[in-house]
Motif scaffolding. Structure first.
Motif, PDB file in Angstrom:
ATOM      1  N   TYR A 274       8.472  -7.973 -16.718  1.00 48.52           N
ATOM      2  CA  TYR A 274       6.909  -7.707 -16.721  1.00 48.52           C
ATOM      3  C   TYR A 274       6.592  -7.566 -18.252  1.00 48.52           C
ATOM      4  O   TYR A 274       5.119  -7.391 -17.898  1.00 48.52           O
ATOM      5  CB  TYR A 274       6.021  -7.658 -15.599  1.00 48.52           C
TER       6      TYR A 274
ATOM      7  N   LYS B  23       4.346  -7.015  -7.514  1.00 47.19           N
ATOM      8  CA  LYS B  23       5.601  -7.344  -9.529  1.00 47.19           C
ATOM      9  C   LYS B  23       6.816  -6.124  -8.704  1.00 47.19           C
ATOM     10  O   LYS B  23       7.868  -6.283  -9.436  1.00 47.19           O
ATOM     11  CB  LYS B  23       4.473  -6.714  -9.933  1.00 47.19           C
TER      12      LYS B  23
ATOM     13  N   LEU C 151      13.355 -11.188 -11.089  1.00 50.61           N
ATOM     14  CA  LEU C 151      12.961 -12.172 -12.384  1.00 50.61           C
ATOM     15  C   LEU C 151      14.445 -12.254 -12.850  1.00 50.61           C
ATOM     16  O   LEU C 151      14.455 -11.409 -13.898  1.00 50.61           O
ATOM     17  CB  LEU C 151      11.826 -11.737 -13.183  1.00 50.61           C
TER      18      LEU C 151
ATOM     19  N   GLN D 292      12.822 -15.710 -16.219  1.00 51.06           N
ATOM     20  CA  GLN D 292      11.630 -15.159 -17.578  1.00 51.06           C
ATOM     21  C   GLN D 292      11.493 -16.451 -17.939  1.00 51.06           C
ATOM     22  O   GLN D 292      10.268 -17.003 -18.297  1.00 51.06           O
ATOM     23  CB  GLN D 292      12.249 -14.071 -17.681  1.00 51.06           C
TER      24      GLN D 292
ATOM     25  N   ILE E 276       9.245 -19.749 -16.849  1.00 53.74           N
ATOM     26  CA  ILE E 276       7.841 -18.863 -16.467  1.00 53.74           C
ATOM     27  C   ILE E 276       7.373 -18.652 -18.146  1.00 53.74           C
ATOM     28  O   ILE E 276       6.459 -19.590 -18.426  1.00 53.74           O
ATOM     29  CB  ILE E 276       7.911 -17.189 -16.368  1.00 53.74           C
TER      30      ILE E 276
ATOM     31  N   TYR F 130       0.152 -17.222 -16.335  1.00 53.19           N
ATOM     32  CA  TYR F 130       2.070 -17.119 -16.055  1.00 53.19           C
ATOM     33  C   TYR F 130       1.482 -16.736 -14.945  1.00 53.19           C
ATOM     34  O   TYR F 130       2.618 -16.804 -14.181  1.00 53.19           O
ATOM     35  CB  TYR F 130       0.993 -14.979 -16.608  1.00 53.19           C
TER      36      TYR F 130
ATOM     37  N   GLU G  32       4.602 -19.041 -12.634  1.00 52.82           N
ATOM     38  CA  GLU G  32       5.155 -17.552 -11.554  1.00 52.82           C
ATOM     39  C   GLU G  32       5.612 -19.171  -9.960  1.00 52.82           C
ATOM     40  O   GLU G  32       6.514 -19.195 -10.163  1.00 52.82           O
ATOM     41  CB  GLU G  32       4.246 -16.881 -11.465  1.00 52.82           C
TER      42      GLU G  32
ATOM     43  N   SER H 263       4.350 -16.259  -5.936  1.00 52.43           N
ATOM     44  CA  SER H 263       3.875 -15.523  -6.924  1.00 52.43           C
ATOM     45  C   SER H 263       4.602 -14.401  -6.141  1.00 52.43           C
ATOM     46  O   SER H 263       3.731 -13.398  -4.906  1.00 52.43           O
ATOM     47  CB  SER H 263       2.490 -15.433  -6.979  1.00 52.43           C
TER      48      SER H 263
END
Lengths: 279, 158
Positions: free
Chosen positions: A102, A146, A153, A158, A161, A172, A176, A183
């Protein structure tokens, strides 16, 4: 590709909340929360007792005189703050980890979560807004999904996204959803349910990026808290400011534009004070 | 030496070997100034456009707001020998959330107020990288005046 069902299995394996936190949630779910019952629960947990007294006697809590009574301390800071403290002890360590998927370094998710909870606290204490006590815990945990999702991810996900955010101007969160079919907010709601935090907190976490739905005041507080925490520069990562903002949440809570900016300034100062006291 | 500027703060240096950096520029603006002949420069990282939302906080920390932070920042730079006549100004940040009603337009308003302050003071912004929705990190090398920023892992010279 991973599915939400796969991750729900993983969520079921998470350690349950500490007993005191689970009991406090039940007390707060009742309209007329009983302080006496809560005090008995807090007293039973030595670490929580120490944390509540420490916070109640801190300048951040606006303490004018010291207290060593857990009842006075609980009344001073409110049951919502006590619950937040009880949950913090459980999530502090994992939320302090870096989430490179992230774009968040060490302590960044934790700082953002603390800033969000502070925003809820400032709304209630300093801006005298009538917000539910459960809002503090909901704000603290809004990005908890998260923590679980980050492990899944991979670079391909990634990349997909980020392409949607740059090429299709998608937020974002929407990207996702588009790539995974769910999400971090959905996953956070699952964790909240696993911890029996109740429907208000679960809905607030699950919808914190939505602007169309209006599930209630806890959700409104979390949406605004998240934005205030972003405005003070916390938890930006790859998402940055790439999110939809719900002006309706401010209107429903009676917060105008300068009120929001005042809130952000207050959060920035309190956050800096907390960081200084821990450095 | 590397100096890190926090949110609502500033750092100036007159040491040629120093680098000043500020992270987490979302809706906030990072303002880099540099005077090559005096070898003085620094970065201000302000959060909000106007101090009228909380004059007490602005008194305690002027660097949180553009309208109090920019004049205070320049005043400190002049004390170190920088000259208004030749100072170079670069800005980065002012990202914006998606908001149809412009209710949360902190990033946009930060940009507007910054421009207005410089326009009123007959100062030009030499380079800028503002807006969008991504967060930025801004760097300034005191010895050379080179300013650059990173955004989504990409390095861009200012």
């Amino acid at each position: 590709m991973i599915t939400l069902d796969d991750l729900v299995q993983e969520v079921q394996g998470l350690a349950p909340l500490p007993t005191a936190a689970a009991k406090l949630v039940q007390i707060l779910a009742v309209d007329e929360a009983e302080v006496g019952t809560a005090v008995e629960i807090i007293r039973f947990d030595q670490a929580l007792t120490a944390s509540v007294l420490r916070y109640a006697n801190s300048p951040i809590a606006g303490a004018y005189y010291p207290t060593n009574s857990i009842k006075d301390a609980t009344i001073r800071i409110g049951l919502g703050k006590v619950l937040e403290i009880a949950i913090s002890s459980h999530v502090r360590e994992p939320m302090g980890n870096a989430l490179p998927e992230y774009g968040l370094g060490e302590e960044e998710l934790w700082t953002h979560s603390v800033a969000s909870a502070l925003a809820a606290e400032v709304m209630l204490r300093d801006h005298k807004m009538a917000i539910p006590q459960l809002s503090f815990a909901a704000a603290l945990l809004h990005d908890i999904g998260k923590l679980v999702l980050t492990r899944h991810l991979d670079p391909a996900i990634q990349g997909s996204i980020r392409r949607l955010t740059t090429d299709c101007s998608m937020t974002y969160y929407r990207a996702e959803l588009e790539v995974l079919g769910f999400s971090h907010a959905d996953l956070g709601a699952q964790i909240s349910e696993r911890w029996n935090l109740g429907k208000d907190i679960s809905r607030a976490i699950g919808t914190h990026h939505e602007v169309e739905t209006t599930p209630g005041p806890v959700a409104d507080v979390v949406r605004i808290s998240n934005l205030a925490a972003k405005t003070v520069g916390s938890g930006l990562g790859f998402e940055g400011m790439n999110l939809e903002a719900d002006a309706g949440a401010c209107e429903r809570l009676g917060l105008d534009r300068s009120g929001f900016e005042r809130l952000s300034a207050d959060v920035a100062v309190l956050l800096r004070d907390i960081q200084k006291s821990h450095s | 030496m590397r100096h890190v500027v926090g949110v609502g703060d500033m750092k100036l240096s007159a040491n040629a070997g120093d680098i000043v950096v500020t992270h987490a520029l979302g809706s906030c603006i990072g303002l880099a100034i540099h005077d090559q002949s005096a070898q003085v420069g620094g970065i201000l990282h302000f959060m909000l456009p106007v101090s009228s939302v909380n004059p007490d906080k602005a008194k305690a920390n002027p660097y949180m707001f553009a309208d109090t932070g920019i004049p205070a920042f320049f005043k400190e730079a002049f004390k170190l020998g920088a000259s208004k006549r030749i100072i170079k100004i670069k800005i980065a940040g002012g990202a914006q959330v998606f908001d149809d009603k412009d209710f949360f337009a902190v990033g946009k308003r930060n940009q507007v107020v910054t421009r207005k302050i410089f326009w009123k003071n007959n100062l030009m912004i030499e380079r800028e990288h503002v807006g969008g929705s991504n967060s930025r990190t801004l760097y300034l090398e005191i010895g050379t005046g080179r300013a650059w920023m990173t955004i989504q892992g990409q390095e861009i010279q200012l």
